[in-house]
Design a protein around this motif. Structure first.
Motif, PDB file in Angstrom:
ATOM      1  N   VAL A  14     113.815 -57.427  58.628  1.00 22.00           N
ATOM      2  CA  VAL A  14     114.449 -58.807  59.094  1.00 22.00           C
ATOM      3  C   VAL A  14     114.491 -58.945  61.152  1.00 22.00           C
ATOM      4  O   VAL A  14     114.228 -58.077  61.321  1.00 22.00           O
ATOM      5  CB  VAL A  14     116.053 -58.969  58.825  1.00 22.00           C
ATOM      6  CG1 VAL A  14     115.831 -58.968  56.758  1.00 22.00           C
ATOM      7  CG2 VAL A  14     116.966 -57.657  58.846  1.00 22.00           C
ATOM      8  N   MET A  15     114.874 -60.391  61.610  1.00 21.06           N
ATOM      9  CA  MET A  15     114.927 -60.216  62.908  1.00 21.06           C
ATOM     10  C   MET A  15     116.355 -61.356  62.488  1.00 21.06           C
ATOM     11  O   MET A  15     116.080 -62.589  62.300  1.00 21.06           O
ATOM     12  CB  MET A  15     114.109 -61.241  63.689  1.00 21.06           C
ATOM     13  CG  MET A  15     114.177 -60.892  64.919  1.00 21.06           C
ATOM     14  SD  MET A  15     112.886 -61.672  66.136  1.00 21.06           S
ATOM     15  CE  MET A  15     112.064 -60.179  65.163  1.00 21.06           C
ATOM     16  N   ASP A  16     117.216 -60.974  63.119  1.00 22.02           N
ATOM     17  CA  ASP A  16     118.602 -61.947  63.712  1.00 22.02           C
ATOM     18  C   ASP A  16     117.908 -63.034  64.801  1.00 22.02           C
ATOM     19  O   ASP A  16     117.077 -63.220  65.492  1.00 22.02           O
ATOM     20  CB  ASP A  16     119.594 -61.438  64.574  1.00 22.02           C
ATOM     21  CG  ASP A  16     120.391 -62.618  65.079  1.00 22.02           C
ATOM     22  OD1 ASP A  16     121.370 -63.219  64.650  1.00 22.02           O
ATOM     23  OD2 ASP A  16     120.833 -62.245  66.343  1.00 22.02           O
ATOM     24  N   SER A  37     116.184 -53.583  66.022  1.00 19.33           N
ATOM     25  CA  SER A  37     117.283 -53.330  65.233  1.00 19.33           C
ATOM     26  C   SER A  37     116.882 -53.597  63.943  1.00 19.33           C
ATOM     27  O   SER A  37     117.544 -53.381  63.240  1.00 19.33           O
ATOM     28  CB  SER A  37     117.969 -54.510  65.759  1.00 19.33           C
ATOM     29  OG  SER A  37     117.622 -55.829  65.666  1.00 19.33           O
ATOM     30  N   GLY A  38     116.216 -54.088  63.884  1.00 20.90           N
ATOM     31  CA  GLY A  38     115.119 -54.117  62.254  1.00 20.90           C
ATOM     32  C   GLY A  38     114.559 -53.135  61.775  1.00 20.90           C
ATOM     33  O   GLY A  38     114.702 -53.293  60.699  1.00 20.90           O
ATOM     34  N   GLY A  94     126.623 -38.509  56.818  1.00 18.02           N
ATOM     35  CA  GLY A  94     127.525 -38.296  56.598  1.00 18.02           C
ATOM     36  C   GLY A  94     128.574 -39.480  55.844  1.00 18.02           C
ATOM     37  O   GLY A  94     129.816 -39.809  55.760  1.00 18.02           O
ATOM     38  N   LEU A  95     128.352 -40.824  55.209  1.00 18.12           N
ATOM     39  CA  LEU A  95     129.257 -41.584  54.440  1.00 18.12           C
ATOM     40  C   LEU A  95     128.896 -41.775  53.715  1.00 18.12           C
ATOM     41  O   LEU A  95     127.253 -41.209  53.294  1.00 18.12           O
ATOM     42  CB  LEU A  95     128.650 -42.884  55.969  1.00 18.12           C
ATOM     43  CG  LEU A  95     129.494 -42.823  57.427  1.00 18.12           C
ATOM     44  CD1 LEU A  95     128.505 -44.346  57.842  1.00 18.12           C
ATOM     45  CD2 LEU A  95     130.526 -42.949  57.794  1.00 18.12           C
ATOM     46  N   LYS A  96     129.522 -42.620  52.764  1.00 18.69           N
ATOM     47  CA  LYS A  96     129.193 -43.226  51.486  1.00 18.69           C
ATOM     48  C   LYS A  96     128.403 -44.410  51.385  1.00 18.69           C
ATOM     49  O   LYS A  96     127.425 -45.309  52.309  1.00 18.69           O
ATOM     50  CB  LYS A  96     130.615 -43.608  50.960  1.00 18.69           C
ATOM     51  CG  LYS A  96     130.768 -44.957  51.392  1.00 18.69           C
ATOM     52  CD  LYS A  96     132.327 -45.571  50.962  1.00 18.69           C
ATOM     53  CE  LYS A  96     132.396 -47.039  51.647  1.00 18.69           C
ATOM     54  NZ  LYS A  96     133.831 -47.131  50.923  1.00 18.69           N
ATOM     55  N   SER A  97     127.400 -44.230  50.817  1.00 14.99           N
ATOM     56  CA  SER A  97     125.727 -45.550  50.254  1.00 14.99           C
ATOM     57  C   SER A  97     126.470 -46.091  49.737  1.00 14.99           C
ATOM     58  O   SER A  97     127.250 -45.929  49.419  1.00 14.99           O
ATOM     59  CB  SER A  97     124.719 -44.279  49.785  1.00 14.99           C
ATOM     60  OG  SER A  97     125.727 -44.918  47.740  1.00 14.99           O
ATOM     61  N   GLY A  98     125.553 -47.583  49.885  1.00 15.22           N
ATOM     62  CA  GLY A  98     125.827 -48.678  49.392  1.00 15.22           C
ATOM     63  C   GLY A  98     126.604 -50.145  50.742  1.00 15.22           C
ATOM     64  O   GLY A  98     127.511 -50.810  50.753  1.00 15.22           O
ATOM     65  N   ILE A  99     127.186 -49.320  51.704  1.00 18.10           N
ATOM     66  CA  ILE A  99     127.809 -49.912  52.767  1.00 18.10           C
ATOM     67  C   ILE A  99     127.058 -50.848  53.492  1.00 18.10           C
ATOM     68  O   ILE A  99     125.550 -50.859  53.623  1.00 18.10           O
ATOM     69  CB  ILE A  99     128.001 -48.810  53.953  1.00 18.10           C
ATOM     70  CG1 ILE A  99     129.242 -47.588  53.610  1.00 18.10           C
ATOM     71  CG2 ILE A  99     128.975 -49.450  55.475  1.00 18.10           C
ATOM     72  CD1 ILE A  99     129.629 -47.281  54.662  1.00 18.10           C
ATOM     73  N   PRO A 100     127.640 -52.328  53.266  1.00 22.67           N
ATOM     74  CA  PRO A 100     126.138 -53.399  53.674  1.00 22.67           C
ATOM     75  C   PRO A 100     126.238 -53.034  55.274  1.00 22.67           C
ATOM     76  O   PRO A 100     126.754 -52.143  56.060  1.00 22.67           O
ATOM     77  CB  PRO A 100     127.394 -54.493  53.631  1.00 22.67           C
ATOM     78  CG  PRO A 100     128.711 -54.209  52.617  1.00 22.67           C
ATOM     79  CD  PRO A 100     128.760 -53.003  52.727  1.00 22.67           C
ATOM     80  N   LEU A 101     125.283 -53.129  55.556  1.00 21.69           N
ATOM     81  CA  LEU A 101     124.423 -53.299  56.935  1.00 21.69           C
ATOM     82  C   LEU A 101     124.041 -54.711  56.901  1.00 21.69           C
ATOM     83  O   LEU A 101     123.328 -55.648  56.257  1.00 21.69           O
ATOM     84  CB  LEU A 101     122.845 -52.435  57.037  1.00 21.69           C
ATOM     85  CG  LEU A 101     122.720 -51.398  56.401  1.00 21.69           C
ATOM     86  CD1 LEU A 101     121.163 -51.009  55.952  1.00 21.69           C
ATOM     87  CD2 LEU A 101     123.356 -50.652  56.973  1.00 21.69           C
ATOM     88  N   VAL A 102     124.937 -55.427  58.249  1.00 20.11           N
ATOM     89  CA  VAL A 102     125.020 -56.351  58.946  1.00 20.11           C
ATOM     90  C   VAL A 102     124.435 -57.131  59.737  1.00 20.11           C
ATOM     91  O   VAL A 102     123.475 -55.736  60.121  1.00 20.11           O
ATOM     92  CB  VAL A 102     126.128 -57.054  59.320  1.00 20.11           C
ATOM     93  CG1 VAL A 102     126.029 -58.244  59.164  1.00 20.11           C
ATOM     94  CG2 VAL A 102     126.976 -57.063  57.582  1.00 20.11           C
ATOM     95  N   SER A 103     123.161 -57.502  60.596  1.00 19.62           N
ATOM     96  CA  SER A 103     121.469 -57.816  60.918  1.00 19.62           C
ATOM     97  C   SER A 103     122.319 -58.216  62.001  1.00 19.62           C
ATOM     98  O   SER A 103     122.208 -57.263  63.611  1.00 19.62           O
ATOM     99  CB  SER A 103     121.819 -59.611  60.750  1.00 19.62           C
ATOM    100  OG  SER A 103     122.279 -60.382  60.352  1.00 19.62           O
ATOM    101  N   GLY A 104     124.245 -58.412  62.830  1.00 17.29           N
ATOM    102  CA  GLY A 104     124.309 -58.580  64.096  1.00 17.29           C
ATOM    103  C   GLY A 104     123.930 -59.526  64.960  1.00 17.29           C
ATOM    104  O   GLY A 104     123.041 -60.868  63.990  1.00 17.29           O
TER     105      GLY A 104
END
Length: 508
Positions: free
Chosen positions: A174-176, A158-159, A230-240
């Protein structure tokens, strides 16, 4: 106000899954993409980072195309997936080691040595009987010293994906915290890397990623990656969180005293607690940090339990039918077999025992004669797994007596069985309930995504609101008594059979 949508990306061993949910927990669109692997020799299981990332990109792109104009409403992307493994990357996220998941056993000689020297430290500090990253680090450094010199960070899958989608520097890897226990390198109580364990194996902490919470915004979808998916840039990437922990959240296993039994490829029980008490006596239990701070999951897993069932059905049950239909047919037939399988038993640990650790254990059917049919052997496997989980639950009862532990929520493919939930109730003596949804890991990741960007104020309350127990199975007093004796026999076999298997191996 635009409709708010949340995306979960599940980084599985065989498949990448991607799903988009609305704030009422409805799955709007989803897709699945296979992952390439190479198995050039026994014990070798290789998955190249580029192949994994390509599958992720394609899967997200398929979903974004299905969304169409709704893609503009995507508020965040969170990640879940396989929880044990190892990957070393270079300064530009170059895949140096390939992703080495739990199926890649080349590291086992190093694991054996580390367990001889550090097994109590692994359990007491890091919370695991079965560390993955610690021995794999030593294995790769010893076997591939020149390549090891190129490694900037050791990460989980995931990281790696977050780093590449967000165009992060490896210094921001990062690592959750939900993944930390099975690395064998963490101090699970403090959410930090253990100086003692890292020092013992010669690993400088600068090579490890930053440990973060499960609701952390780790970066934002970069322009190049955005064009690719195919998405807009700037979408937050959350660790999960790892799939086991995200699944616990999605199943509302969030209060101390709650239990989830996931009947899947790597079957597992997860019991919610508020502190960590190592099972130093029997070593049947690990601990995982929950997605919500202040909570943990006491866990026990069986390596490849679901894989064993697939193997059995493919080789001994399926005819001219789908695997799904073959499972349904044998499940119904096994339901008619009496508890105890008319005197036969199985040892279903084809991958050995992880908790307590004993790689010498293998598979075994015993006590059968001409009266037994295929359904007896199938039911015996289910019973053997349930004995194993029940012994672990006894340790949980002993270590955490302040909780009632009376009801188990069952999820995963096994929860759809006409037989297993009722059998598990009889063997454990605890009520078992099946849920009204099966996508708990994906939905759990979306809850974390929504919490990270302010859509869901309280992840635990959100989880409780969107899942319910649909059916309860009560234990049968008569079958509980029968199974109690057989469970004790199973425990004795776990202790006695390794010597037999060692003798058998010497004759090979």
């Amino acid at each position: 106000m635009d409709r708010q949508l949340l995306m979960a990306v599940d980084l599985g061993t065989s498949f990448i899954k991607c799903g988009v949910y609305d704030t009422q927990s409805n799955c709007v669109v989803e897709a699945m993409e296979p992952v390439k692997d190479e198995r050039p020799a026994p014990g070798v299981f290789i998955q190249k980072g580029e192949d994994l990332f390509a599958s992720v990109v394609h899967c997200i792109k398929v979903v974004s195309e299905k969304l169409g104009e709704q893609a503009q409403d995507l508020a965040a992307i969170a990640f879940t997936g396989q929880m044990s493994g190892f990957m070393g990357v270079g300064k530009d996220w170059e895949d140096i080691t390939t992703w080495s998941c739990s199926l890649d056993s080349r590291y086992m000689p190093y694991a054996k040595r580390q367990m001889q020297e550090l097994k109590d430290k692994f359990l007491e500090i890091s919370g695991t009987n079965f560390p993955q990253m610690a021995p794999k680090y030593e294995w790769f450094a010893a076997e591939y010293p020149e390549l090891s010199e190129k490694i900037e960070k050791y990460v989980m899958i995931s990281g790696y994906v977050i780093g590449r989608l967000g165009n992060l520097g490896t210094e921001d890897a990062v690592m959750d915290r939900s993944y930390a226990s099975w690395t064998g390198l963490a101090d699970i109580r403090d959410n930090t890397w253990s100086k003692e364990i890292c020092g013992n194996i010669g690993l400088d902490e600068k090579f490890l990623p930053k440990m973060v919470g499960s609701n952390t915004i780790c970066g934002y979808l970069g322009k190049e990656a955005a064009r690719a998916v195919g998405l807009k840039s700037g979408i937050p990437l959350v660790s999960g969180a790892g799939d086991k922990v995200a699944g616990c959240l999605g199943a509302a296993n969030v209060e101390a005293g709650d239990i989830v039994f996931e009947a899947s490829s790597y079957g597992e029980i997860s019991c919610c607690v508020e502190d960590y008490r190592p099972d130093v006596q029997e070593k049947r239990l690990d601990i995982l940090a929950a997605a919500v701070p202040g909570k943990y999951y006491v866990t026990h897993f069986i390596a490849g339990s679901g894989i064993t069932l697939d193997w059995f059905v493919k080789h001994f049950v399926r005819k001219e039918e789908s695997l799904k239909d073959a499972f349904a047919r044998i499940d119904q037939a096994a339901k008619a077999v009496p508890a105890g399988c008319d005197g036969m038993m199985a040892m279903g640990l084809l991958g050995g025992s992880s908790m307590p650790l004993s790689e010498d254990l293998k598979g075994l059917f015993m006590g059968f004669d001409w009266s037994h049919d295929t359904e007896h052997f199938y039911r015996a496997l289910l019973e053997s797994f349930s004995y194993d989980f029940s012994l672990a639950l006894e340790r949980v009862d002993r270590l955490y007596p302040e909780y009632s532990w009376d009801t188990v929520k069952m999820i995963g493919g096994g929860a759809k069985s006409a037989l297993w939930p009722a059998m598990a109730a009889d063997i454990t003596g605890k009520k078992h309930g099946t849920l009204d949804r099966g996508d708990v890991s994906m939905w759990g990741a979306c809850i974390l995504a929504g919490n990270a960007v302010g859509i869901f104020e309280n992840p635990e309350e959100t989880a409780k609101k969107h899942v319910k127990v649909s059916k309860i199975y009560q234990p049968s007093a008569a079958d509980c008594k029968l199974y109690e004796d057989r469970k004790r026999l199973y425990k004795a076999y776990m202790q006695e059979l390794p010597a037999f298997y060692k003798r058998l191996e010497k004759c090979s």
